[in-house]
Scaffold this motif. Structure first.
Motif, short mmCIF file in Angstrom:
data_model
loop_
_atom_site.label_atom_id
_atom_site.label_comp_id
_atom_site.label_asym_id
_atom_site.label_seq_id
_atom_site.Cartn_x
_atom_site.Cartn_y
_atom_site.Cartn_z
N MET A 89 -33.87 -4.46 0.33
CA MET A 89 -34.13 -3.53 -0.75
C MET A 89 -32.87 -3.34 -1.58
O MET A 89 -31.76 -3.31 -1.06
N SER A 90 -32.98 -3.17 -2.88
CA SER A 90 -31.85 -2.99 -3.77
C SER A 90 -31.20 -1.65 -3.52
O SER A 90 -31.84 -0.68 -3.16
N ASN A 91 -29.90 -1.59 -3.76
CA ASN A 91 -29.13 -0.39 -3.52
C ASN A 91 -28.49 0.08 -4.82
O ASN A 91 -27.46 -0.44 -5.20
N PRO A 92 -29.09 1.05 -5.52
CA PRO A 92 -28.53 1.48 -6.79
C PRO A 92 -27.31 2.38 -6.63
O PRO A 92 -26.63 2.66 -7.59
N LEU A 93 -27.01 2.84 -5.43
CA LEU A 93 -25.90 3.74 -5.22
C LEU A 93 -24.62 2.98 -4.93
O LEU A 93 -24.62 1.79 -4.67
N ASN A 94 -23.51 3.68 -4.94
CA ASN A 94 -22.21 3.07 -4.69
C ASN A 94 -21.95 2.82 -3.22
O ASN A 94 -20.82 2.85 -2.77
N GLN A 95 -22.95 2.60 -2.43
CA GLN A 95 -22.78 2.35 -1.01
C GLN A 95 -22.27 0.93 -0.83
O GLN A 95 -22.61 0.02 -1.57
N ALA B 101 -12.78 -5.07 -9.96
CA ALA B 101 -12.94 -3.78 -9.29
C ALA B 101 -13.84 -2.89 -10.15
O ALA B 101 -13.40 -1.90 -10.71
N PRO B 102 -15.12 -3.24 -10.28
CA PRO B 102 -16.01 -2.50 -11.18
C PRO B 102 -16.19 -1.05 -10.75
O PRO B 102 -16.17 -0.73 -9.57
N ARG B 103 -16.36 -0.19 -11.77
CA ARG B 103 -16.63 1.23 -11.51
C ARG B 103 -18.09 1.49 -11.84
O ARG B 103 -18.49 1.46 -13.00
N PHE B 104 -18.87 1.73 -10.82
CA PHE B 104 -20.27 2.06 -10.98
C PHE B 104 -20.38 3.57 -11.17
O PHE B 104 -19.59 4.33 -10.59
N ASP B 105 -21.33 4.03 -11.97
CA ASP B 105 -21.49 5.47 -12.20
C ASP B 105 -22.11 6.15 -10.97
O ASP B 105 -22.34 5.52 -9.94
N ARG B 106 -22.40 7.44 -11.09
CA ARG B 106 -22.90 8.20 -9.93
C ARG B 106 -24.26 7.71 -9.44
O ARG B 106 -24.64 7.97 -8.32
N ASP B 107 -24.98 6.95 -10.30
CA ASP B 107 -26.25 6.36 -9.89
C ASP B 107 -26.06 4.93 -9.36
O ASP B 107 -27.04 4.24 -9.10
N GLY B 108 -24.81 4.49 -9.27
CA GLY B 108 -24.53 3.15 -8.78
C GLY B 108 -24.73 2.07 -9.82
O GLY B 108 -24.95 0.91 -9.48
N ASN C 293 -26.69 -2.83 -11.01
CA ASN C 293 -26.16 -2.25 -9.80
C ASN C 293 -25.29 -3.33 -9.16
O ASN C 293 -25.11 -4.41 -9.71
N ARG C 294 -24.75 -3.04 -7.99
CA ARG C 294 -23.88 -4.00 -7.31
C ARG C 294 -24.58 -5.34 -7.09
O ARG C 294 -24.02 -6.40 -7.36
N GLU C 295 -25.83 -5.30 -6.64
CA GLU C 295 -26.57 -6.53 -6.35
C GLU C 295 -26.82 -7.34 -7.63
O GLU C 295 -26.69 -8.56 -7.63
N ALA D 17 -28.68 -13.78 -16.01
CA ALA D 17 -28.60 -12.33 -16.06
C ALA D 17 -29.59 -11.65 -15.12
O ALA D 17 -30.78 -11.99 -15.11
N HIS D 18 -29.08 -10.72 -14.35
CA HIS D 18 -29.87 -9.84 -13.50
C HIS D 18 -29.49 -8.41 -13.86
O HIS D 18 -28.32 -8.13 -14.15
N TYR D 19 -30.45 -7.53 -13.84
CA TYR D 19 -30.23 -6.13 -14.20
C TYR D 19 -30.91 -5.24 -13.17
O TYR D 19 -31.74 -5.69 -12.39
N TRP D 20 -30.57 -3.95 -13.24
CA TRP D 20 -31.29 -2.94 -12.47
C TRP D 20 -32.20 -2.21 -13.46
O TRP D 20 -31.72 -1.65 -14.44
#
Length: 170
Positions: free
Chosen positions: A1-7, A34-41, A62-64, A75-78
């Motif tokens: 499953m995709s992980n939209p958070l900064n986990q 060193a990407p900076r993902f927002d609070r929603d990842g 997201n990270r994935e 290109a892949h997006y969330w």
């Protein structure tokens, strides 16, 4: 499953490793991703046509999605509306092949320069509404009135997407 958070997730391969963000100098001046993902990842991604420079869309990764884009060259997006990882062109055939990927100075935004393949029923395009670019309207200064910069759609979305739900959120 995709992980939209900064986990922290295991990367897809050892080829993609995001560095921890240790200092301003490291983020701004090093060769470490060193990407900076927002609070929603998520990280914003501006996508332009590699040949014309035309802005095609603004999406989020997201990270994935970022890892898959780097590894596959496509290109892949969330999708924030559908809450799923989205490989651009899976349904429509409007695949975006990455010609160049850049990250901004503080590593919180991505810029993709892409080449567009022709879709299933169309010429090259990027927008689910049927236009070449998602930025198909202009906004008049002082009045805010919208006008169409693209006068005709590139393809008929009902032929491409059928009865799939529209991703636009009201």
């Amino acid at each position: 499953m995709s992980n939209p958070l900064n986990q922290v997730e295991a990367p897809l391969t050892d080829a993609v490793r995001f560095a921890p963000r240790n200092s301003v100098e490291q983020v701004e001046e090093s060769q470490e991703l060193a990407p900076r993902f927002d609070r929603d990842g998520l990280i914003a991604c501006v996508t332009t046509d590699a040949t014309s420079g035309e802005v095609l869309m603004l999406g989020y990764m997201n990270r994935e999605a970022l890892e898959k884009t780097i590894l596959t060259g496509e290109a892949h997006y969330w999708s924030r509306s559908r809450q799923v990882l989205w490989h651009k062109g899976t349904t429509s055939g409007l695949v975006q092949r990455v010609v160049e990927m850049r990250i901004d100075d503080d590593q919180d935004a991505i810029w993709l320069r892409v080449s567009l393949g022709a879709g299933i029923h169309s010429a090259p395009a990027s927008c689910h509404v049927g236009y070449r670019s998602c930025f198909y309207r202009t906004v008049a200064l002082k009045t805010g009135k919208l006008d169409f910069a693209e006068k005709e759609k590139t393809f008929d979305p009902t032929q491409v997407y059928g009865d799939a739900p529209n991703p636009t959120v009201l």
